[in-house]
Design a protein around this motif. Structure first.
Motif, PDB file in Angstrom:
ATOM      1  N   ARG A   1     -12.608  48.176  -8.257  1.00  0.00           N
ATOM      2  CA  ARG A   1     -12.412  49.567  -8.671  1.00  0.00           C
ATOM      3  C   ARG A   1     -10.988  49.753  -9.179  1.00  0.00           C
ATOM      4  NH1 ARG A   1     -12.505  54.990  -5.663  1.00  0.00           N
ATOM      5  NH2 ARG A   1     -13.509  56.364  -7.176  1.00  0.00           N
ATOM      6  N   HIS A   2     -10.852  50.573 -10.214  1.00  0.00           N
ATOM      7  CA  HIS A   2      -9.572  50.826 -10.882  1.00  0.00           C
ATOM      8  C   HIS A   2      -8.978  49.560 -11.484  1.00  0.00           C
ATOM      9  CE1 HIS A   2      -9.711  54.844  -9.344  1.00  0.00           C
ATOM     10  NE2 HIS A   2      -9.564  54.477  -8.090  1.00  0.00           N
ATOM     11  N   GLY A   3      -9.815  48.526 -11.703  1.00  0.00           N
ATOM     12  CA  GLY A   3      -9.346  47.309 -12.345  1.00  0.00           C
ATOM     13  C   GLY A   3      -8.633  46.336 -11.432  1.00  0.00           C
ATOM     14  N   SER A   4      -8.439  46.690 -10.155  1.00  0.00           N
ATOM     15  CA  SER A   4      -7.739  45.783  -9.243  1.00  0.00           C
ATOM     16  C   SER A   4      -8.713  44.747  -8.688  1.00  0.00           C
ATOM     17  CB  SER A   4      -7.118  46.572  -8.091  1.00  0.00           C
ATOM     18  OG  SER A   4      -8.122  47.263  -7.375  1.00  0.00           O
ATOM     19  N   ALA A   5      -8.166  43.646  -8.194  1.00  0.00           N
ATOM     20  CA  ALA A   5      -9.008  42.595  -7.618  1.00  0.00           C
ATOM     21  C   ALA A   5      -9.577  43.070  -6.287  1.00  0.00           C
ATOM     22  CB  ALA A   5      -8.185  41.331  -7.413  1.00  0.00           C
ATOM     23  N   PRO A   6     -10.852  42.774  -6.006  1.00  0.00           N
ATOM     24  CA  PRO A   6     -11.418  43.130  -4.698  1.00  0.00           C
ATOM     25  C   PRO A   6     -10.704  42.375  -3.580  1.00  0.00           C
ATOM     26  CG  PRO A   6     -13.141  42.558  -6.285  1.00  0.00           C
ATOM     27  CD  PRO A   6     -11.844  42.141  -6.880  1.00  0.00           C
ATOM     28  N   GLU A   7     -10.875  42.847  -2.376  1.00  0.00           N
ATOM     29  CA  GLU A   7     -10.312  42.174  -1.207  1.00  0.00           C
ATOM     30  C   GLU A   7     -11.418  41.818  -0.235  1.00  0.00           C
ATOM     31  OE1 GLU A   7      -7.325  44.628   0.541  1.00  0.00           O
ATOM     32  OE2 GLU A   7      -5.749  43.965  -0.838  1.00  0.00           O
ATOM     33  N   ALA A   8     -11.290  40.658   0.383  1.00  0.00           N
ATOM     34  CA  ALA A   8     -12.210  40.238   1.437  1.00  0.00           C
ATOM     35  C   ALA A   8     -11.504  40.387   2.776  1.00  0.00           C
ATOM     36  CB  ALA A   8     -12.632  38.790   1.222  1.00  0.00           C
ATOM     37  N   HIS A   9     -12.217  40.923   3.771  1.00  0.00           N
ATOM     38  CA  HIS A   9     -11.638  41.146   5.095  1.00  0.00           C
ATOM     39  C   HIS A   9     -12.605  40.684   6.173  1.00  0.00           C
ATOM     40  CE1 HIS A   9      -8.108  43.540   3.859  1.00  0.00           C
ATOM     41  NE2 HIS A   9      -8.892  43.882   2.846  1.00  0.00           N
ATOM     42  N   ASN A  10     -12.052  40.450   7.350  1.00  0.00           N
ATOM     43  CA  ASN A  10     -12.867  40.012   8.483  1.00  0.00           C
ATOM     44  C   ASN A  10     -13.739  41.163   8.987  1.00  0.00           C
ATOM     45  OD1 ASN A  10     -10.221  41.029   9.167  1.00  0.00           O
ATOM     46  ND2 ASN A  10     -10.722  40.670  11.326  1.00  0.00           N
ATOM     47  N   TRP A  11     -15.007  40.858   9.251  1.00  0.00           N
ATOM     48  CA  TRP A  11     -15.954  41.876   9.722  1.00  0.00           C
ATOM     49  C   TRP A  11     -15.511  42.463  11.068  1.00  0.00           C
ATOM     50  CZ3 TRP A  11     -19.814  44.720   7.907  1.00  0.00           C
ATOM     51  CH2 TRP A  11     -20.655  45.372   8.823  1.00  0.00           C
ATOM     52  N   SER A  12     -14.813  41.655  11.873  1.00  0.00           N
ATOM     53  CA  SER A  12     -14.360  42.140  13.183  1.00  0.00           C
ATOM     54  C   SER A  12     -13.340  43.266  13.066  1.00  0.00           C
ATOM     55  CB  SER A  12     -13.752  40.988  13.995  1.00  0.00           C
ATOM     56  OG  SER A  12     -12.658  40.407  13.293  1.00  0.00           O
ATOM     57  N   GLY A  13     -12.753  43.440  11.869  1.00  0.00           N
ATOM     58  CA  GLY A  13     -11.804  44.529  11.665  1.00  0.00           C
ATOM     59  C   GLY A  13     -12.455  45.832  11.249  1.00  0.00           C
ATOM     60  N   LEU A  14     -13.795  45.848  11.108  1.00  0.00           N
ATOM     61  CA  LEU A  14     -14.486  47.055  10.661  1.00  0.00           C
ATOM     62  C   LEU A  14     -14.248  48.256  11.577  1.00  0.00           C
ATOM     63  CD1 LEU A  14     -16.446  47.711   8.240  1.00  0.00           C
ATOM     64  CD2 LEU A  14     -18.285  47.637   9.929  1.00  0.00           C
TER      65      LEU A  14
END
Length: 856
Positions: free
Chosen positions: A125-138
């Protein structure tokens, strides 16, 4: 005095128009800059991934430096860091022991690139690169699962619904993600969204921690989210964590501060916006002082008869000063109040322009509060008071018996004080120019000297205005005399009214000098950068991708038989301490990471001293500009802070010349890469073996494994000048605001000066001068004003531009385009002609017998 001032304003509405418009526009720009400044300081966005955390612990996104001033005193200054500061896992244990902490959850993340099943990259979104995060941080955030299930294995992920919808992905579909390697295939287990249904500001994917570590071998701990025990307030929790950590490199955030941790792009752009707003506001404030002094001086000069009459009937100088001060205060107050709504519209326009050039994110929010408006009104009133009191000094000091005589004729010469002040300014300017030519100064010092030089020269012209105008008339008057009776009248008029002519010329000099200096400084810098890029890039092919290139691609290319050398180029910034005019100052320098084996074969930085090929992870190479700025040479130790705040001490192994085209500092590739947030290359430079054939086809096949990567024959110079062009655009914007502000005030000043000549025109017409002859006289006067203003302004800009050119290229010849000169001169000429000829034609419509008896 206030009632008298109000009556005067009512009776002389036309005379105050020019000053009023100048004040209104100044208030508009100052209030807009104030809002930008406040927005930069308070930059942030509502937290999303950290919305449920009571406190967030993250690295401090700035480095604090201790600097020495000229007098030996020390001061502390903070420089923002462009890369995310990593956290050690051990910090979580220290936080967990704090009273009131219920749990500590690590947020681990990495920038990724998403590729659909058919190989098409999908931008975030907005042209920025997506980020991947740990599910445990949800649990730290405001996300909820809306479809499917949580990722259970290392081959499953959950995507946010917004990016999944754009990519046409549903639970059960396969997608590919890549960071620093070829894409890995994952199954979309579920979809998440914010609890209120909004699309997240930044596209996100969640996965198990083992999957994240397989995808990105060295994911960063972005932050630690802390959940408070029941009954513990976030503020109390934050105080306890700060006391327990006692670490200046860490910061504890609550409330909106959590959003600043989450969205680093807003924090970094906010810091840049603070500097930008201060620079624009300072320039406009400086111009406002010049313009208002010119307009108020004209206004006071046009009221000489009125002031003389007041002095003749016994009015004291103090009473006159209080009267004009009250007039200025009322005018400034009204103009400031009306200018603030204009500033509100201007700041939104500026925000959109900044977003379009990548200076701030597209969704950068503005902080609107009463403070910038109040400050703009206060500054406007104070500026008006200072200008009018300075301009009215001579008029209030004359003795009553001489008042009417003084008012009848313009003073024949300059006062001693102005002559001395003007002479001192010229001597200082000459000294600065000579110092710039004689010293082997660094780039920053020379640019600083150039900026000071143009300022001193413009002030000197303003102070010595009548002398400058008389000199111009001596040169141009004989030419006007040759054009007949109207030319004779124009020459006589300009010679007899040097003060009035100076008031018309000075704003033109100001506009031309500042515009020429800023515009041609940028063109000179861009020319030098482009020349260095073309000369320094000796690679045959370049591999690029919009969201960056995986670093392992350079390793694969380097191993090919057809390739002589190859290197990935990673971009970042470093912070250092240098010296400017004797005092220490912090500076943010551009940095690049390269493979030393490719220096000289794929990339030629033109070494001036040392050996670039000996570059290692314990050494550094610097440009000649940086060497001068930091006072370093080959063999010295450079003390730097990398983009994520990591201190670096490395021996300088080489000094190179092509810093403007590439970077101020060059480090070993892997060293710099490890201290960036995204950990990707900007491009890969490839030098093929002379005996190789079909190298483009082979490179294309290798690049195909990394979706979005394209092969180019050579480097597109314009693509590499993006940052320089963005900086140039900002400076063009500053020039545009200055010219727009000066343009209207130039028209006002000239219109005021011309409008005050109603009696003169009437007397000429009653004595037999035809209307067309008066128009002809004014046309020639306009030409004199334009030629003098443009000529002097251009001459003044030449000296600082020589210093700038020497700083950039060791050549005294700046990149001055004929089209640019014509545009600046043409715009100035049109404005001057409009300011003088339109009022002239309006005044000539009044019958002479009515005009001769009218109000002055």
């Amino acid at each position: 005095m206030l009632s008298l001032a109000l009556l005067t304003l009512k009776a002389r509405k036309g005379g105050f128009t020019g000053t009023f418009v100048a004040l209104l526009l100044g208030a508009a720009v100052l209030s807009a800059c104030g809002m930008l400044l406040e927005s930069g300081i308070r930059a942030g966005s509502s937290p999303e991934r950290y919305a449920a955390a009571d406190a967030v612990v993250a690295g401090r996104q700035e480095v604090e430096l201790t600097l020495k001033d000229l007098d030996g005193s020390t001061l502390k200054e903070a420089q923002p860091l462009p890369e995310r500061v990593p956290l050690a896992a051990s910090v979580a244990d220290r936080i967990a022991g704090v009273d009131g902490v219920r749990s500590v959850i690590a947020d681990i993340g990495a920038s990724v690139r998403l590729v659909t099943g058919d190989g098409q990259p999908v931008a975030g979104r907005h042209g920025s690169a997506p980020e991947a995060h740990n599910w445990s941080g949800l649990p730290l955030g405001d996300f909820r699962l809306t479809a499917g299930h949580a990722p259970r294995t290392a081959g499953e992920i959950a995507l946010d619904t917004e990016i999944a919808g754009r990519a046409g992905i549903r639970p059960g579909d396969e997608v590919r993600l890549m960071t620093t390697s070829v894409p890995r295939t994952f199954e979309v287990a579920g979809l998440v969204t914010l609890k209120d249904g909004r699309a997240p500001r930044r596209s996100v994917a969640f996965m198990s921690e083992p999957a994240l570590r397989q995808l990105a071998p060295a994911p960063s701990v972005y932050a630690f989210g802390v959940l408070a025990a029941p009954g513990t307030s976030p503020e109390r929790l934050a105080d306890g964590i700060k006391a327990a950590l006692d670490d200046d490199t860490l910061a504890v955030h609550t409330g909106e501060g959590r959003g600043r941790v989450e969205f680093l792009d807003i924090t970094v752009s906010g810091s840049n916006l603070v500097v930008l707003a201060a620079a624009v506001g300072g320039n406009v404030m400086l111009i406002a002082v010049f313009v208002l002094f010119a307009t108020t001086s004209l206004s006071i000069r046009h009221r000489r008869r009125e002031i003389a009459l007041l002095r003749a009937i016994g009015t004291t100088p103090g009473q006159i000063r209080r009267m004009v001060a009250a007039e200025a205060a009322v005018t400034g107050l009204v103009a400031g109040a009306l200018g603030c709504p204009v500033g509100l519209a201007l700041v939104y326009w500026l925000r959109d322009r900044f977003a379009g050039h990548g200076i701030v994110p597209p969704d950068f929010g503005l902080a609107i509060s009463p403070l910038p408006f109040l400050a703009a009104v206060l500054v406007t009133v104070l500026t008006a008071l200072v200008a009018v009191l300075s301009a009215s000094g001579r008029a209030t000091r004359i003795r009553p018996t001489e008042a009417l005589g003084e008012a009848a004729l313009e003073a024949p010469g300059l006062g001693r004080g102005r002559k001395v002040a003007g002479g001192v300014l010229l001597v200082l300017a000459a000294g600065i120019f000579a110092a710039g030519l004689a010293q082997n100064a660094d780039f920053f010092t020379l640019v600083g000297l150039a900026n000071s030089l143009v300022l001193l020269l413009v002030i000197a012209v303003a102070v010595l205005g009548p002398l400058v105008s008389r000199a111009a008339v001596r040169l141009l008057g004989p030419l006007a005399n040759r054009t007949g009776v109207t030319g004779f009248l124009a020459a006589a008029n300009t010679q007899a009214n040097a003060g009035r002519l100076a008031g018309a010329i000075t704003p033109l000099v100001l506009a031309v000098a500042f515009a020429s200096t800023v515009v041609f400084t940028q063109t000179t810098g861009l020319r030098e950068s482009a020349d260095q890029l073309r000369s320094g890039l000796v690679a045959d092919h370049v591999l690029t991708a919009p969201s960056g290139v995986s670093p392992e691609l350079a390793d694969k290319v380097r191993a090919m038989k057809q390739v002589r050398s190859a290197t990935g180029i990673v971009k970042s910034k470093v912070v250092a301490v240098g010296r400017l005019l004797g005092a220490e100052a912090s500076v943010s320098l551009s940095a690049q990471g390269v493979d030393p084996r490719a220096l000289g074969t794929a990339l030629d930085l033109r070494s001036r001293a040392g050996d670039l090929t000996t570059l290692s992870d314990t050494s550094v190479a610097i440009s000649t500009t940086t060497a001068s700025w930091l006072g370093l040479g080959v063999g010295d130790t450079a003390r730097l802070y990398l983009g994520d705040g990591t201190p670096f001490r490395g021996q300088v192994v080489a000094v190179y010349e092509r810093g403007f085209g590439f970077a101020d500092v060059t480090l070993e590739h892997d060293l710099l890469l490890a201290h960036t947030t995204r950990k990707v290359d900007a491009s890969v430079l490839v030098r093929s073996d002379p005996k190789a054939s079909v190298i483009p086809e082979v490179l294309s096949d290798v690049a195909a494994d990394y979706p979005g990567t394209v092969l180019r024959d050579g480097l597109a110079v314009d693509d590499q000048l993006t940052e320089q062009q963005a900086n140039a655009w900002v400076n063009y914007l500053v020039v545009g605001l200055i010219i727009a502000y000066t343009a209207i005030t130039v028209v006002n000043t000239l219109a005021m000066s011309t409008g005050a000549r109603r009696r003169e025109f009437a007397l000429l017409r009653l004595s037999g001068t035809a209307r067309r002859q008066v128009v002809g006289m004014m046309r020639r006067e306009t030409v004199i004003v334009i030629v003098a203003g443009v000529g002097i302004g251009t001459l003044l800009s030449a000296f600082p531009l020589i210093l700038v050119s020497l700083a950039l290229s060791d050549s005294p010849w700046p990149a001055v385009s004929g089209l640019g000169c014509l545009a600046i001169a043409g715009a100035t000429a049109v404005l001057a002609a409009a300011g003088m000829m339109v009022p002239t034609r309006v005044l000539l419509r009044i019958r002479p017998v009515e005009a001769i008896g009218g109000q002055e």
